[in-house]
Enzyme design. Structure first.
Site, PDB file in Angstrom:
ATOM      1  N   ASP A 167      44.328  39.500  48.798  1.00  0.00           N
ATOM      2  CA  ASP A 167      44.351  40.020  47.439  1.00  0.00           C
ATOM      3  C   ASP A 167      45.502  41.010  47.270  1.00  0.00           C
ATOM      4  OD1 ASP A 167      43.587  41.060  44.897  1.00  0.00           O
ATOM      5  OD2 ASP A 167      41.488  40.632  45.344  1.00  0.00           O
ATOM      6  N   THR A 184      43.092  38.692  39.490  1.00  0.00           N
ATOM      7  CA  THR A 184      42.312  38.218  40.634  1.00  0.00           C
ATOM      8  C   THR A 184      41.498  36.955  40.367  1.00  0.00           C
ATOM      9  OG1 THR A 184      42.172  40.437  41.561  1.00  0.00           O
ATOM     10  CG2 THR A 184      40.503  38.863  42.280  1.00  0.00           C
ATOM     11  N   ASN A 209      39.468  38.604  34.842  1.00  0.00           N
ATOM     12  CA  ASN A 209      38.263  39.068  35.524  1.00  0.00           C
ATOM     13  C   ASN A 209      37.121  39.180  34.519  1.00  0.00           C
ATOM     14  OD1 ASN A 209      39.687  39.284  37.923  1.00  0.00           O
ATOM     15  ND2 ASN A 209      40.102  41.467  37.661  1.00  0.00           N
ATOM     16  N   ASP A 268      32.821  39.683  44.650  1.00  0.00           N
ATOM     17  CA  ASP A 268      32.016  38.500  44.345  1.00  0.00           C
ATOM     18  C   ASP A 268      32.872  37.345  43.835  1.00  0.00           C
ATOM     19  OD1 ASP A 268      32.350  39.128  41.438  1.00  0.00           O
ATOM     20  OD2 ASP A 268      30.875  40.684  41.828  1.00  0.00           O
ATOM     21  N   ARG A 269      33.814  37.648  42.941  1.00  0.00           N
ATOM     22  CA  ARG A 269      34.634  36.589  42.365  1.00  0.00           C
ATOM     23  C   ARG A 269      35.547  35.946  43.403  1.00  0.00           C
ATOM     24  NH1 ARG A 269      36.094  41.579  40.237  1.00  0.00           N
ATOM     25  NH2 ARG A 269      38.219  42.329  40.644  1.00  0.00           N
ATOM     26  N   ASP A 292      43.956  44.854  48.010  1.00  0.00           N
ATOM     27  CA  ASP A 292      44.051  45.111  46.572  1.00  0.00           C
ATOM     28  C   ASP A 292      43.601  46.524  46.239  1.00  0.00           C
ATOM     29  OD1 ASP A 292      44.409  43.928  43.777  1.00  0.00           O
ATOM     30  OD2 ASP A 292      42.349  44.658  43.651  1.00  0.00           O
ATOM     31  N   HIS A 318      46.165  49.233  44.702  1.00  0.00           N
ATOM     32  CA  HIS A 318      45.969  49.871  43.395  1.00  0.00           C
ATOM     33  C   HIS A 318      46.017  51.389  43.509  1.00  0.00           C
ATOM     34  CE1 HIS A 318      45.155  46.756  40.437  1.00  0.00           C
ATOM     35  NE2 HIS A 318      44.398  46.107  41.316  1.00  0.00           N
ATOM     36  N   HIS A 364      47.815  37.234  43.473  1.00  0.00           N
ATOM     37  CA  HIS A 364      48.829  37.853  42.609  1.00  0.00           C
ATOM     38  C   HIS A 364      49.601  38.862  43.447  1.00  0.00           C
ATOM     39  CE1 HIS A 364      46.259  41.410  42.590  1.00  0.00           C
ATOM     40  NE2 HIS A 364      45.241  40.642  42.234  1.00  0.00           N
ATOM     41  N   HIS A 402      48.686  45.023  38.072  1.00  0.00           N
ATOM     42  CA  HIS A 402      49.363  43.724  37.992  1.00  0.00           C
ATOM     43  C   HIS A 402      48.855  42.990  36.767  1.00  0.00           C
ATOM     44  CE1 HIS A 402      45.501  42.253  39.491  1.00  0.00           C
ATOM     45  NE2 HIS A 402      45.557  43.288  40.316  1.00  0.00           N
TER      46      HIS A 402
END
Length: 554
Positions: A52, A93, A114, A176-177, A314, A318, A362, A495
């Site tokens: 990620d 994401t 998302n 989760d995603r 990720d 961030h 990404h 992003h």
């Protein structure tokens, strides 16, 4: 003789026409020469890893510091598609994980962010939300998730369809995603991390009770073990010369921290915050090993598929940005984790018996504060503040309150019914909003999405926005931020835009059927899945728009 001459001329003309058509026609969709397909057998296991927020340049930026068994092994033994680009917007994401495993784009697969605003429901919809299922593994609501919002099949779905659902397909991620969307609709399982309980969980979409091996893993309490000691740099901090200074005001702080410098005391942060450390990646790969063993993946007569997403890169990215010591240390530790994981796969599945690929959902922009510090263009924009200001301006000019209902994914949703009830002209209001947006230095362009075909944009940009436009779910007005600008605050970064820093991602293949090498030919994120389908001799997913990457195979 005249008849014979005429017949000869007709035959010659016909053959010339056929030759010309063959010479000028494009390749058939998804064409793959037989010579490039490994026809003898199939891999025992396919392992896909999405890192990620991994920018492509991370493959090489820290290359001199990587170990022989991690990223260097990938580049030495595998095939690197050096110019892999995301071919839609927004570069977010959920969209990325869906695209990688479907070969499709938001216009078709429906995962446009998302989250997104639903005018019908009058609220924001989360990409994996499902109110018809419940959590398995904790008492929280973190498990009320499924892939039902995704409108197409995945490569895992097609693999299971190809052999009457004998293949085992599992998705694993802290997010989760990152587990649910790649695994697909028919997956045997998807597991993700519930920070509120410190457990790995799933939902009743997949099962009604956690398997014993997951319960045993949860009982090890790894998050507490990781957070009990400070996060210090893997090597002497003086050696981190590829990063900016450790203490920067534009970096984010951990809870209760007084600075942004190493060592980071993790004892004050909760279990969920292990995700925002490199140990989240370590934990995820340890969980993946347990999944392989417990499910005997790669041991059967058919190919199994494991989709892993490493989320911690990720979170760290961030918070601290791509030029921080923290992100450099995170990738050096990930390199070691990958080396350990490859050694495990070699021993458990057999070197040459598994097909591995690594990519990203990404990239990421530089922190605006870092850009300003180094005299580079960039800045910030706040979408919620912009919406509030625009609503005030619209009300002042047209006497229409709340003309904009929501903003997300760089799109505004208008209150169509509310505007209609006032009798005011919606087109005039939309044009006014766009004119106000364009006054900001943060906005490079803004336009009505329904008029995308009429907007003058470079071809690459237009194709990406077209691929991201879902007729039923997208908003009304699209915003394009100026290069270097982000939707955010004074610390950290994000992003989501079409620019190369967000859209250029790594893609390296290794193992079964792959020869060593690299190519600078431009390929799309959508090309990953049809390539897998060709290698496995199965059907492409239902929404696939990608092409096979031919040069990677032996």
């Amino acid at each position: 003789m005249k008849r014979f001459y005429k017949l000869s001329c007709l035959l010659l003309l016909a053959s010339s026409t056929v030759w010309a058509q063959k010479a000028t026609s494009p390749k058939p969709f998804n064409h793959l020469p037989v010579k490039n397909i490994k026809t003898a057998g199939k891999p025992k296991l396919v392992v896909g890893v999405v890192v990620d927020q991994m920018r492509w340049d991370y493959l090489y930026r820290y290359g001199s510091r990587y170990s022989a068994g991690g990223f260097k092994r990938l580049l030495n033994e595998g095939f690197s598609c050096e110019n892999t680009l995301i071919n839609y917007t927004p570069t977010i994401t959920a969209c990325g994980h869906t695209c990688i495993y479907t070969g499709s784009v938001p216009a078709i697969h429906g995962i446009i962010g998302n989250s997104w605003f639903s005018p019908e429901l009058g609220r924001s919809v989360y990409c994996a939300e499902d109110t018809t299922v419940t959590t398995v593994g904790s008492s929280s609501s973190a498990g009320k998730m499924s892939p039902r919002n995704m409108l197409v099949t995945t490569i895992g779905d097609e693999l299971r369809l190809s052999n009457n659902f004998q293949s085992k397909v599992i998705g694993i991620a802290i997010k989760d995603r990152g587990a649910i969307l790649p695994a697909g609709h028919s997956a045997n399982a998807a597991y993700w991390y519930d920070g509120s309980s410190g457990n790995w969980i799933t939902s009743t979409y997949y099962m009604n009770q956690l398997p014993g091996w997951v319960q045993e893993f949860n009982n090890e309490k790894l998050p507490q073990q990781y957070l009990a000691k400070p996060w210090n740099t893997l090597y002497p901090i003086s050696s981190y010369v590829l990063s900016t200074a450790d203490e920067k005001s534009y970096e984010g702080k951990y809870k209760n921290a007084s600075n942004t410098s190493f060592p980071h005391d993790l004892s004050a942060i909760a279990n969920g915050s292990v995700a925002a450390t490199p140990y989240g990646n370590t934990m995820t790969l340890e969980f993946a090993k347990k999944a392989i063993e417990a499910n005997e993946m790669g041991k059967g007569a058919v190919t199994d598929f494991l989709a892993i997403s490493l989320s911690s890169t990720d979170y760290v990215g961030h918070q601290f940005g791509p030029n921080s010591v923290e992100i450099e240390d995170t990738y050096l530790r990930l390199d070691q984790d990958l080396s350990t994981f490859f050694t495990y796969l070699d021993a458990k599945v057999g070197k040459g018996n598994y097909l591995f690929f690594i990519t990203a959902d990404h990239g990421v922009a530089h922190v605006p504060g870092f850009m300003e510090e180094n005299k580079l263009p960039g800045g910030t924009w706040n979408d919620k503040a912009a919406m509030d200001a625009l609503n005030e301006q619209v009300n002042a000019k047209f006497a229409v309150k709340g003309a904009i209902r929501a903003v997300d994914n760089y799109q505004f949703w208008l209150d169509h019914d509310g505007i209609a009830n006032t009798g005011k002209n919606k087109k005039e209001i939309s044009e006014f909003i766009i004119s106000q947006l364009l006054k900001s230095p943060a906005i490079a362009n803004a336009f009505p999405l329904k008029k995308l075909n009429d907007v003058v944009l470079p071809v690459v940009m237009k194709n990406m926005f077209t691929n991201g436009l879902n007729a039923k779910r997208s908003g009304d007005i699209q915003v394009i931020l100026t290069p270097g600008y982000i939707d955010g605050g004074k610390t950290g970064t994000t992003h989501g835009l079409w620019y190369p820093y967000d859209a250029h991602i790594p893609l390296v293949w290794m193992g079964w059927g792959i020869h060593a090498g690299k190519s600078n030919r431009t390929v799309g994120m959508t090309d990953i899945t049809p390539t897998l389908a060709a290698l496995l001799h199965i059907q492409m997913p239902s929404g696939n728009v990608g092409q096979v990457i031919e040069e990677i195979t032996r």
